[in-house]
Design a protein around this motif. Structure first.
Motif, PDB file in Angstrom:
ATOM      1  N   LEU A 176      34.166  59.157 -30.618  1.00 23.57           N
ATOM      2  CA  LEU A 176      35.348  59.029 -31.342  1.00 23.57           C
ATOM      3  C   LEU A 176      36.248  57.484 -31.431  1.00 23.57           C
ATOM      4  O   LEU A 176      36.399  57.293 -32.411  1.00 23.57           O
ATOM      5  CB  LEU A 176      36.232  59.989 -30.856  1.00 23.57           C
ATOM      6  N   TYR A 177      35.917  57.027 -30.162  1.00 26.44           N
ATOM      7  CA  TYR A 177      36.610  55.629 -30.132  1.00 26.44           C
ATOM      8  C   TYR A 177      35.689  54.650 -30.458  1.00 26.44           C
ATOM      9  O   TYR A 177      35.950  53.412 -30.768  1.00 26.44           O
ATOM     10  CB  TYR A 177      37.311  55.412 -28.793  1.00 26.44           C
ATOM     11  N   PHE A 198      38.404  57.239 -37.880  1.00 26.10           N
ATOM     12  CA  PHE A 198      39.027  57.887 -36.629  1.00 26.10           C
ATOM     13  C   PHE A 198      39.754  59.155 -36.910  1.00 26.10           C
ATOM     14  O   PHE A 198      39.477  60.067 -35.989  1.00 26.10           O
ATOM     15  CB  PHE A 198      40.114  56.939 -36.141  1.00 26.10           C
ATOM     16  N   LYS A 217      33.236  62.663 -27.853  1.00 23.01           N
ATOM     17  CA  LYS A 217      34.785  62.191 -27.733  1.00 23.01           C
ATOM     18  C   LYS A 217      34.853  60.777 -27.252  1.00 23.01           C
ATOM     19  O   LYS A 217      35.550  59.997 -27.791  1.00 23.01           O
ATOM     20  CB  LYS A 217      35.525  63.024 -26.578  1.00 23.01           C
ATOM     21  N   SER A 221      39.828  67.576 -32.175  1.00 24.14           N
ATOM     22  CA  SER A 221      41.065  68.013 -31.543  1.00 24.14           C
ATOM     23  C   SER A 221      41.578  69.463 -32.015  1.00 24.14           C
ATOM     24  O   SER A 221      42.284  70.229 -31.641  1.00 24.14           O
ATOM     25  CB  SER A 221      42.258  67.072 -31.958  1.00 24.14           C
ATOM     26  N   GLN A 234      37.044  62.217 -37.573  1.00 28.45           N
ATOM     27  CA  GLN A 234      36.358  62.656 -36.143  1.00 28.45           C
ATOM     28  C   GLN A 234      37.322  63.228 -35.397  1.00 28.45           C
ATOM     29  O   GLN A 234      36.986  64.188 -34.894  1.00 28.45           O
ATOM     30  CB  GLN A 234      35.863  61.280 -35.340  1.00 28.45           C
ATOM     31  N   LEU A 235      38.848  62.777 -35.365  1.00 26.22           N
ATOM     32  CA  LEU A 235      39.691  63.409 -34.700  1.00 26.22           C
ATOM     33  C   LEU A 235      39.933  64.794 -35.251  1.00 26.22           C
ATOM     34  O   LEU A 235      40.420  65.606 -34.365  1.00 26.22           O
ATOM     35  CB  LEU A 235      41.123  62.702 -34.497  1.00 26.22           C
TER      36      LEU A 235
END
Length: 324
Positions: free
Chosen positions: A220-221, A192, A217, A200, A195-196
């Motif tokens: 991402l989750y 996580f 995005k 961001s 990717q963040l």
């Protein structure tokens, strides 16, 4: 041996050689040959060697992904231009303009996938070597991992938790559940954060407004959840490999984004601020080094009341001539 086994054989041979070499190193230092910590450190050494060799591919993948995000707004304009036009002339014109955009920007939609495709055989071979040695501890590998080492690897334990155990096949060992859940949490968190970092900090404002960014995005989750569902079937030894590999990826990506950020992104602005501060410090240091001495640093002027030292007649004559 099937076709896949034949293709992966040389990769597995190299992987086993690296794993056995590190195991021999730790054993020579003084670690117990059959201890789980010895094999975990060997897996760590394997990750370091393999991931270091893949650094060029990783950098290329990051840059390709960044370029695709950068041109996403322009791709959207081309798609909007030919939206609803289904005749052959419009389709050819759209394809031609898209390829021209790729050519002008030096971008390829397959460039970001190529490094991943190259890494897949390596990762698959790693999984087979680690899982095979633990699930079949009496069977030798394809290379230097002989039957004795495979048995040692498969029977090794970490604080009483067998490295070949899984969450679904733990033999009633509570420690396996604790370590396994901790490993899955670390794998998910590291994936996580990795990717963040991109989503961001390393995207431009134009990219952040594109549909492609919104799709990524969402991933991402979603992607970290893969480790939650698939991790329950991984042996602990394989979990340690994935954790080490994910942490390496996270740190490596941090360095790449810090030193080569996307123009206009938050990372690029932060880099400009760092460079400006560094230039200011360097400039201040140069001025201080070459500055004119202050009044405090200059020698005090001679006072009129200060007593003159006596000098000989010949010396006084020479002094008078110089003053004249």
């Amino acid at each position: 041996m099937d076709l896949i086994g034949t293709v992966l054989w040389p990769i597995k041979w190299v992987i086993e050689a690296i794993l056995v070499a590190f195991h021999s190193l730790w054993t020579a230092i003084g670690f117990a040959p059959g201890d789980g910590l010895t094999w975990i450190l060997s897996i760590l050494g394997l990750v370091i060697v393999v991931r270091a060799a893949l650094i060029p591919l990783f950098v290329r993948q990051i840059r390709s992904q960044r370029q695709m995000l950068e041109i996403a707004p322009e791709l959207k304009k081309i798609q909007e231009k030919y939206k609803g036009k289904r005749d052959q002339f419009s389709r050819e014109a759209m394809s031609r303009e898209t390829m021209e955009l790729y050519r002008r920007t030096g971008t390829s939609p397959f460039a970001s996938c190529l490094p991943l495709l190259i890494q897949m055989p390596i990762f698959f071979s790693l999984f087979q070597v680690l899982e095979g040695a633990q699930r079949n501890p009496n069977r030798a590998g394809v290379g230097l991992l002989n039957a004795a080492l495979a048995k040692s690897f498969g029977g090794s334990e970490l604080f009483g938790a067998p490295l070949h155990a899984t969450l679904t096949n733990n033999g009633g060992n509570t420690l396996v559940l604790v370590i396994g859940i901790a490993m899955i949490a670390l794998m998910t968190a590291s994936q996580f954060i990795t990717q963040l970092q991109i989503m961001s900090k390393n995207v431009s404002p134009e990219t952040a407004a594109s549909p492609m960014y919104k799709q990524q995005k969402m991933l991402l989750y979603v992607l970290p959840l893969i480790f939650i569902f698939s991790g329950i079937a991984f042996p602990l030894g394989v979990m340690f490999y994935w954790v080490f590999s994910n942490v390496w990826t996270m740190a490596q990506q941090f360095v790449v984004i810090r030193n080569s950020p996307t123009p206009g992104s938050e990372a690029a602005k932060a880099r400009e601020i760092r460079l400006a501060k560094k230039a200011a410090r360097k400039k201040d240091g140069g001025v201080s080094a070459g500055a004119t001495p202050t009044a405090e640093a200059l020698p005090a002027p001679r006072s009129n009341n200060q007593r003159n030292q006596p000098m000989s007649r010949s010396r006084a004559k020479r002094t008078g001539e110089r003053r004249a």
